[in-house]
Scaffold this motif. Structure first.
Motif, PDB file in Angstrom:
ATOM      1  N   UNK A  65       0.798  -1.285   0.019  1.00 58.62           N
ATOM      2  CA  UNK A  65      -0.009   0.026   0.059  1.00 58.62           C
ATOM      3  C   UNK A  65       0.900   1.362  -0.057  1.00 58.62           C
ATOM      4  N   UNK A  66       0.175   2.342  -0.394  1.00 59.13           N
ATOM      5  CA  UNK A  66       0.883   3.775  -0.532  1.00 59.13           C
ATOM      6  C   UNK A  66       2.572   3.640  -1.382  1.00 59.13           C
ATOM      7  N   UNK A  67       2.493   2.750  -2.236  1.00 59.67           N
ATOM      8  CA  UNK A  67       3.581   2.820  -2.878  1.00 59.67           C
ATOM      9  C   UNK A  67       3.686   3.509  -4.369  1.00 59.67           C
ATOM     10  N   UNK A  68       2.670   4.054  -4.525  1.00 61.13           N
ATOM     11  CA  UNK A  68       2.472   4.707  -5.990  1.00 61.13           C
ATOM     12  C   UNK A  68       1.860   3.924  -7.034  1.00 61.13           C
ATOM     13  N   UNK A  69       1.048   2.873  -6.608  1.00 64.97           N
ATOM     14  CA  UNK A  69       0.459   1.917  -7.550  1.00 64.97           C
ATOM     15  C   UNK A  69      -0.438   2.683  -8.266  1.00 64.97           C
ATOM     16  N   UNK A  70      -1.234   3.528  -7.834  1.00 60.35           N
ATOM     17  CA  UNK A  70      -2.507   4.412  -8.444  1.00 60.35           C
ATOM     18  C   UNK A  70      -1.854   5.227  -9.788  1.00 60.35           C
ATOM     19  N   UNK A  71      -0.689   5.760  -9.327  1.00 59.83           N
ATOM     20  CA  UNK A  71       0.021   6.804 -10.351  1.00 59.83           C
ATOM     21  C   UNK A  71       0.573   5.869 -11.316  1.00 59.83           C
ATOM     22  N   UNK A 129      11.151   0.557  -9.499  1.00 62.80           N
ATOM     23  CA  UNK A 129      11.118   1.365  -8.320  1.00 62.80           C
ATOM     24  C   UNK A 129      10.297   2.777  -8.355  1.00 62.80           C
ATOM     25  N   UNK A 130       9.444   3.134  -7.351  1.00 63.39           N
ATOM     26  CA  UNK A 130       8.643   4.320  -7.366  1.00 63.39           C
ATOM     27  C   UNK A 130       9.507   5.633  -7.759  1.00 63.39           C
ATOM     28  N   UNK A 131      10.758   5.497  -6.772  1.00 66.02           N
ATOM     29  CA  UNK A 131      11.568   6.710  -7.188  1.00 66.02           C
ATOM     30  C   UNK A 131      12.256   6.831  -8.663  1.00 66.02           C
ATOM     31  N   UNK A 132      12.374   5.898  -9.237  1.00 64.37           N
ATOM     32  CA  UNK A 132      12.898   5.844 -10.577  1.00 64.37           C
ATOM     33  C   UNK A 132      11.856   6.301 -11.566  1.00 64.37           C
ATOM     34  N   UNK A 133      10.542   6.087 -11.132  1.00 66.31           N
ATOM     35  CA  UNK A 133       9.267   6.697 -11.715  1.00 66.31           C
ATOM     36  C   UNK A 133       9.306   8.123 -11.856  1.00 66.31           C
ATOM     37  N   UNK A 134       9.525   8.481 -10.517  1.00 65.40           N
ATOM     38  CA  UNK A 134       9.535  10.107 -10.316  1.00 65.40           C
ATOM     39  C   UNK A 134      10.823  10.778 -11.220  1.00 65.40           C
ATOM     40  N   UNK A 176      11.021   5.136 -17.698  1.00 70.01           N
ATOM     41  CA  UNK A 176      10.494   3.971 -16.942  1.00 70.01           C
ATOM     42  C   UNK A 176       9.267   3.348 -17.761  1.00 70.01           C
ATOM     43  N   UNK A 177       8.178   4.240 -18.077  1.00 66.45           N
ATOM     44  CA  UNK A 177       6.943   3.812 -18.800  1.00 66.45           C
ATOM     45  C   UNK A 177       7.264   3.137 -19.935  1.00 66.45           C
ATOM     46  N   UNK A 178       8.253   3.683 -20.749  1.00 66.27           N
ATOM     47  CA  UNK A 178       8.556   2.914 -22.042  1.00 66.27           C
ATOM     48  C   UNK A 178       8.952   1.535 -21.995  1.00 66.27           C
ATOM     49  N   UNK A 204      -4.388  13.865  -8.427  1.00 68.01           N
ATOM     50  CA  UNK A 204      -5.433  14.513  -9.442  1.00 68.01           C
ATOM     51  C   UNK A 204      -4.549  15.668 -10.088  1.00 68.01           C
ATOM     52  N   UNK A 205      -3.322  15.792 -10.068  1.00 67.02           N
ATOM     53  CA  UNK A 205      -2.695  16.743 -11.005  1.00 67.02           C
ATOM     54  C   UNK A 205      -2.616  16.251 -12.341  1.00 67.02           C
ATOM     55  N   UNK A 206      -2.551  15.177 -12.534  1.00 67.33           N
ATOM     56  CA  UNK A 206      -2.702  14.177 -13.894  1.00 67.33           C
ATOM     57  C   UNK A 206      -1.305  14.332 -14.509  1.00 67.33           C
ATOM     58  N   UNK A 207      -0.293  14.410 -13.647  1.00 66.73           N
ATOM     59  CA  UNK A 207       1.291  14.228 -14.082  1.00 66.73           C
ATOM     60  C   UNK A 207       2.028  13.964 -12.880  1.00 66.73           C
ATOM     61  N   UNK A 208       3.449  13.449 -13.508  1.00 63.56           N
ATOM     62  CA  UNK A 208       4.186  12.936 -12.395  1.00 63.56           C
ATOM     63  C   UNK A 208       5.023  14.204 -11.779  1.00 63.56           C
ATOM     64  N   UNK A 209       4.768  14.270 -10.566  1.00 65.98           N
ATOM     65  CA  UNK A 209       5.322  15.487  -9.774  1.00 65.98           C
ATOM     66  C   UNK A 209       6.583  14.878  -8.837  1.00 65.98           C
ATOM     67  N   UNK A 210       7.691  15.903  -8.777  1.00 60.00           N
ATOM     68  CA  UNK A 210       8.778  15.411  -8.092  1.00 60.00           C
ATOM     69  C   UNK A 210       8.715  15.084  -6.564  1.00 60.00           C
TER      70      UNK A 210
END
Length: 249
Positions: free
Chosen positions: A26-32, A161-166, A172-174, A211-217
């Motif tokens: 939980x709370x690991x950025x899975x929704x993002x 890793x979540x940190x790599x996504x940010x 990472x998504x590619x 809800x910002x709809x973009x990856x934030x730092x």
């Protein structure tokens, strides 16, 4: 990411749909991450579902496939619950299922889990004691399970890793799109709100940040949080799992 990516998905077969699961605490950025992945047209954006139930039910699978006739990949997400430390994840099914294993560092995870449970009052009471408890009894066994699960089915697993996504969302998504066999040829850093459901705090996310709809730092930690993080990361059992997950400091 620590899996070898091939241009063609290992799940390509005669079925019209293929299944992928997003595994995490939980709370690991899975929704993002789910929103980013589902920003492409051939991956379905669905609410949080119990994949452990869906994948073993032909009826439930048929219902999902009928509801998403145009999306090739059905991405199912449901993080580990507190009582699942000895058995999460279970990925049933007599057909291949791709696993995206999402890891987030310990302190940021347990701090967010505590706030999910009790709000910001958790920072004061139970505070560090409560964070240690979540770190030892939840983050450590679940993260260890996730890493071992990926090693057990390396051809069907991709760890991120979540940190790599940010830090590098497009890169990472590619890599994820290629792993899933998506037709998407570019990585993304923005996403749309889901059309057929709402994000809810406690199941998905629902915070203003998502809800910002973009990856934030990432947010900077306060001095108090930084001191607590050093204490928790210094615990031997936690330190061992962090190193296995690629967190060296």
């Amino acid at each position: 990411m620590d899996a070898q990516i091939q241009a063609d998905s290992p799940l390509k077969d005669q079925r019209n749909h293929q299944y992928a699961v997003l595994l995490s605490t939980m709370r690991s950025g899975s929704t993002l991450l789910k929103a980013l992945i589902a920003s492409t047209s051939d991956i379905a954006h669905m609410p949080e579902v119990n994949f452990q139930t869906v994948l073993q039910s032909s009826k439930k699978r048929s219902e999902l496939e009928a509801a998403h006739p145009n999306e090739k990949t059905l991405l199912l997400k449901r993080p580990a619950w507190f009582h699942e430390t000895k058995r999460y994840p279970i990925v049933p099914g007599d057909f291949p299922v791709q696993r995206i294993i999402l890891i987030r560092d310990v302190y940021e995870t347990v701090r967010s889990v505590g706030r999910m449970m009790m709000g910001k009052t958790f920072d004061r009471f139970p505070g560090l004691w409560g964070q240690k408890l979540i770190a030892k009894r939840y983050w450590t066994p679940i993260t260890k399970n996730l890493l071992q699960h990926g090693q057990s089915v390396p051809d069907q697993s991709l760890t991120v890793r979540y940190e790599d996504i940010l830090r590098e969302p497009e890169k990472e998504t590619l890599t994820i799109f290629r792993f899933l066999g998506s037709e998407q040829t570019e990585g993304v850093r923005s996403y749309s709100m889901p059309e057929n459901f709402r994000w809810k705090w406690g199941s998905d996310d629902g915070s203003p940040r998502i809800k910002s709809k973009e990856v934030l730092p990432p947010r900077d930690l306060s001095p108090t949080d930084q001191a607590r993080k050093e204490i928790i990361c210094g615990l031997p059992s936690i330190q061992k799992v962090r190193i296995a997950a690629g967190y060296q400091n």
